[in-house]
Write an enzyme that holds these catalytic residues in place. Structure first.
Site: not given
Ligand SMILES: Cc1cc2nc3c(=O)[nH]c(=O)nc-3n(C[C@H](O)[C@H](O)[C@H](O)COP(=O)(O)O)c2cc1C
Ligand SMILES: [Mn+2]
Length: 528
Positions: A183, A197, A279, A328
């Site tokens: 995030y 997040w 993870e 974005d």
């Molecule tokens: C470069 C990059 C930036 C990201 N930035 C965000 C972000 O700012 N906020 C967000 O909610 N998800 C973001 N994501 C997507 C999350 O990393 C992704 O949904 C992930 O599965 C979240 O993990 P979780 O399922 O454990 O919450 C990003 C992904 C990438 C590849």
């Molecule tokens: Mn997760």
């Protein structure tokens, strides 16, 4: 052999000719992002494979600092990162784990032992602080300053500098399980950042869990949700009773952030895994070697011991601050919104830390390759719920949540619509704005073929399904932030059982012998 750290990964990239060192002086403000964007898009043609990884060695204003960008930005590097010849190998491995052949006799059970032992070896191990390179330097109190690292501003109208490749670690207060999610974090000052997040992500739920515990369920669920993440209800506008606000306010949820980890761990942070699966275990599975963790100095969390940089701190329950705008991966700026605030209590890092970053913007860019890897790895998991799915394509231009193309083996009337509903109910696939369903004989990776089928096969009024639901926070067109409509297009052949009474024509193909003869003649003419 698994890459233990970002450095080992960097060495492997250089050896494979996948890394370019940038010796020209480059500023972390806009310039670095523009160079990385050009590298990511270089070599773009019909078979775009992505440009090289970049190591910036001359960072303006940051003497001696190094920044790694575009580490995952090619098909080959994504395979190298996960140490496979083809991403489908991982999918196959997951399939074997998901569908173990039921052991019949003692011998069969014994045969399963090595597999179970192997899985046991993927669980993270905790090492002592003295064996953790991420603790070579420990900064506390007045020494804490995240801007000692060359944090990038990636687009001109961004709200400031953002940490773009952080592995954010939180703990579920109920189960004790850790989550690692990527995030982005807007840097407000040396000790404070945003924590972007989105409300549907696992860390946001961890925070809500804490809020529920502190405020009690009677205090107004809506307001509690509003206080957690990405909501337009400002912190001062809720109707929680003052004593509850006071109670919530001094409470904290601990957070740790690792920047510059081994590639499997970084990738695991973006994988949309079920919330119950840590993870760290996914990373261990991907690299087939346990990830080494170390306890943080000031919070009850563990981080990868070989990380380049670790930020420790907390989010205060109920505290929100304006985050954004941020250029974005949709190609548009996401607008300001209210998100939790991360207070840094301690920073630990290697002696000469390498700062890892990415830039997102108009596709295709580095994250396209990460998304493609997710697409491949998740196919077997999608098939657990929707076994009729043959293949899936998330085109980079659809930025993952806007467009999903699936092919299905259709066996009964209405099945395409059943598949749409299933996808909208499947974890983060809930965000999918547009789903296109085609028959199994259509190659979903061939977008031209898909376009032809869709345009020919639909009677729009009949074949388009609309529904409402949660939408990605990045969606700027939905009627409300985070809530809007979705569309499914049923481009499969229509059956009489679906009320189609006309004759459905066949698609043209030539007999094989005619094809073979023509191919020879055409080749002799010098045509291909
Ligand atoms: C470069 C990059 C930036 C990201 N930035 C965000 C972000 O700012 N906020 C967000 O909610 N998800 C973001 N994501 C997507 C999350 O990393 C992704 O949904 C992930 O599965 C979240 O993990 P979780 O399922 O454990 O919450 C990003 C992904 C990438 C590849
Ligand atoms: Mn997760």
């Amino acid at each position: 052999m698994a890459y233990e750290s970002l450095r080992e990964w960097l060495k492997a990239l250089e050896k494979a000719g996948e890394l370019k060192r940038v010796t020209a002086e480059v500023s972390p403000l806009l310039e670095m992002a523009e160079v990385a964007d050009r590298a990511a898009k270089s070599g773009r043609g019909t078979a775009w494979a992505g440009g090289p990884a970049l190591l910036f060695e001359n960072v303006a204003g940051y003497k001696g600092a190094r920044v790694l960008m575009n580490q995952f930005g090619s098909a080959r590097r994504m395979r190298m990162a996960l140490e496979v010849e083809s991403l489908d190998e991982i999918a196959k491995k997951i399939e074997t784990l998901l569908h173990p052949v039921a052991p019949v006799g003692v011998m069969d059970k014994l045969k399963m032992l090595p597999m179970l032992a192997e899985i046991g070896g993927y669980f993270p191990k905790t090492v002592k602080a003295k064996d953790a390179p991420c603790k070579e330097v420990v900064l506390r109190g007045g020494e804490v300053d995240v801007l000692k690292f060359p944090v990038l501003q990636t687009w001109p109208e961004d709200g400031g500098r953002f940490i773009t490749l952080p592995c954010v670690v939180t703990r579920d207060a109920k189960s004790g399980k850790r989550n690692v999610g990527m995030y982005r974090m807007q840097v407000y000052d040396g000790q404070t950042t945003g924590m972007h997040w989105q409300r549907q992500k696992v860390a946001a739920e961890h925070l809500r869990e804490r809020l529920r515990a502190e405020a009690g369920n009677t205090a107004g669920a809506v307001e509690m949700m509003a206080l957690t993440a990405g909501c337009t209800v400002a912190a001062g506008e809720h109707s929680l009773p003052p004593h509850v606000v006071t109670k919530i306010r001094g409470e904290r949820m601990e957070v740790a952030v690792a920047i510059g980890t081994d590639p499997a761990t970084t990738f695991a942070a973006i994988v949309p895994a079920p919330p119950e699966v840590e993870e760290y275990l996914i990373a261990g599975f991907l690299r087939q070697k346990a990830v080494e963790l170390v306890r943080c100095e000031t919070v009850d969390l563990e981080v990868p011991a070989h990380a380049e940089i670790v930020l420790e701190g907390y989010v205060e329950l109920g505290e929100l601050r304006t985050e954004g705008p941020f250029g974005d991966h949709t190609g548009f700026y996401t607008m300001q919104d209210e998100y939790p605030v991360f207070h840094i209590t301690c920073i630990t890092h290697r002696k000469d830390p390498i700062y890892a970053a990415t830039v997102v913007g108009k596709p295709p860019m580095e994250d396209a390759w990460m998304g493609k890897a997710v697409e491949r790895i998740f196919l077997p998991l999608m098939r657990l719920t929707l076994p009729e799915i043959v293949d899936v394509n998330l085109p980079a231009e659809g930025v993952f949540h806007n467009l999903m193309i699936v092919s299905i083996r259709k066996s009964y009337a209405g099945q395409a619509r059943k598949v749409m509903s299933g996808i909208w109910a499947l974890g983060q696939a809930m965000f999918t704005k547009c789903i296109v369903v085609v028959d199994e004989d259509c190659d979903v990776q061939d977008v031209a073929e898909v376009t032809l089928r869709v345009a020919n096969n639909i009677d729009p009024e009949r074949d388009i399904q609309f529904t409402m639901g949660p939408v990605d926070s990045l969606d700027h067109a939905s009627r409300l932030p985070n809530y809007g409509s979705k569309m499914g297009i049923d481009a499969t052949r229509k059956w009489a059982a679906e009320g189609f009474t006309r004759v459905w024509p066949t698609m043209m193909t030539m007999p094989d012998e005619v094809k073979a003869k023509a191919q020879k003649i055409v080749r002799d003419l010098g045509l291909t």
